[in-house]
Write a protein that holds these residues in place. Sequence first.
Motif, mmCIF file in Angstrom:
data_model
loop_
_atom_site.group_PDB
_atom_site.id
_atom_site.type_symbol
_atom_site.label_atom_id
_atom_site.label_comp_id
_atom_site.label_asym_id
_atom_site.label_seq_id
_atom_site.Cartn_x
_atom_site.Cartn_y
_atom_site.Cartn_z
ATOM 1 N N GLU A 172 0.846 -1.201 0.000
ATOM 2 C CA GLU A 172 0.000 0.000 0.000
ATOM 3 C C GLU A 172 0.874 1.240 0.000
ATOM 4 N N LEU A 174 0.629 5.038 1.311
ATOM 5 C CA LEU A 174 -0.161 5.937 2.151
ATOM 6 C C LEU A 174 0.346 7.360 1.969
ATOM 7 N N THR A 198 -14.356 5.798 0.572
ATOM 8 C CA THR A 198 -13.717 5.222 -0.613
ATOM 9 C C THR A 198 -14.087 6.067 -1.819
ATOM 10 N N ARG A 231 -3.947 5.274 -0.353
ATOM 11 C CA ARG A 231 -4.810 5.843 0.683
ATOM 12 C C ARG A 231 -4.340 7.251 1.005
ATOM 13 N N LEU A 252 -9.741 5.581 0.891
ATOM 14 C CA LEU A 252 -9.059 4.555 0.098
ATOM 15 C C LEU A 252 -9.496 4.703 -1.353
#
Length: 422
Positions: A172, A174, A198, A231, A252
Amino acid sequence: MALIVHKYGGTSMGSTERIRNVAKRVAKWHRAGHQMVVVPSAMSGETNRLLGLAKELQPAKADDAVLRELDMLASTGEQVSVGLLALALQAEGVPAVSYAGWQVPVHTNSAYTKARIDSIEDQRVRKDLAAGKVVVITGFQGVDETGNITTLGRGGSDTSAVAVAAAMKAAECLIYTDVDGVYTTDPRVVPEARRLSTVSFEEMLEMASMGSKVLQIRSVEFAGKYQVPLRVLSSFTPWDIPIAEEAASGTLITFEEDEKMEQAVVSGIAFNRDEAKISILGVPDRPGIAYQILGAVADANIEVDVIIQNVSHEGKTDFSFTVHRNDYARTVDVLKTKVAASLGTDRIEGDTKICKVSIVGIGMRSHVGIASKMFRALSEEGINIQMISTSEIKTSVVIDEKYMELAVRALHRAFDLDQPAA
Ligand code: ASP
Ligand code: MG
């Protein structure tokens, strides 16, 4: 245990105190067993300061020789950041090493001040990670084929982070920033704006391209192309909140459309004041004209956005398009010097006092009448529409910039975006 990329914006890196906080947060993730790569921006205000100095010495020209030096200069902001952050991590007892773009290396093309990343080598970084180090890589910069330092355009650290995440196949990416996620619109314009938990990648792409400044557009393109889970979250939460809570906060960016099917038809209202409109009047209506005009503009490396060509009268038509305001003067110049003569018209008109307002939502694909609802809301406010452009998931209008906030508020209300999604 995963490979995670964190990106911190200029505000998060704004002082040694804040950098210490970033280091503590990263150390928390590192101690939880994750392999950490961190991509920071320059300390807030630094890039502007550096470019301001440049302007004092060379205000006029913008040829390649000048642009090369601007990149040489602007890239130092990020180099300061990575050095400081690596030091702060070491002070926290975390082994850390920093790299400038050319050391990784992050390979780009040679389009100074707006270079594109071609590839990123991962061996050096992997070795450090395997040795248990946190790796801190400069945002915003890379190196071209001949070893010149390049930068990726303002806000480019987002793209650096996503590109690093893609190259490293991170679990991921971030993006820590001074907002706590992606909103239905800018809360400074509409206080009732809500955070979306989202948002689909395609919607995000539209919103970023429409001037929702949360992420640089290229970073979203990159995330889509390489399916990097992304994210956006706040850097202002206390650094020691539980990782599980932190990892679920913000917005997200998803790739699964089905998850969104039940939600609102329109997800957000985007707007920007960054464009200018250019019209060429009395253009002959024959094959190849659009290419002749926009080809010359593209050759000058200027991006075009909304384009309109009118129905012709007596073989003549008007051709209008928008470009970034920074490119406005250069575009007019290209048209006058390279295009006007062969078109047989020099009637070139410009308007820099415009703005673009868009409604965005993947639900628009399966619903009709959305655009007309938009036009009605604008007409009820007495706002004249100058240009319209549509895609499957967005409708944009170009209007007088003085009505921008009014339009955004009216549309936010018309599409019930201030109500929590059912
Ligand atoms: N420091 C660069 C800028 O201000 C890149 C970034 O912050 O993302 O545009
Ligand atoms: Mg930014």
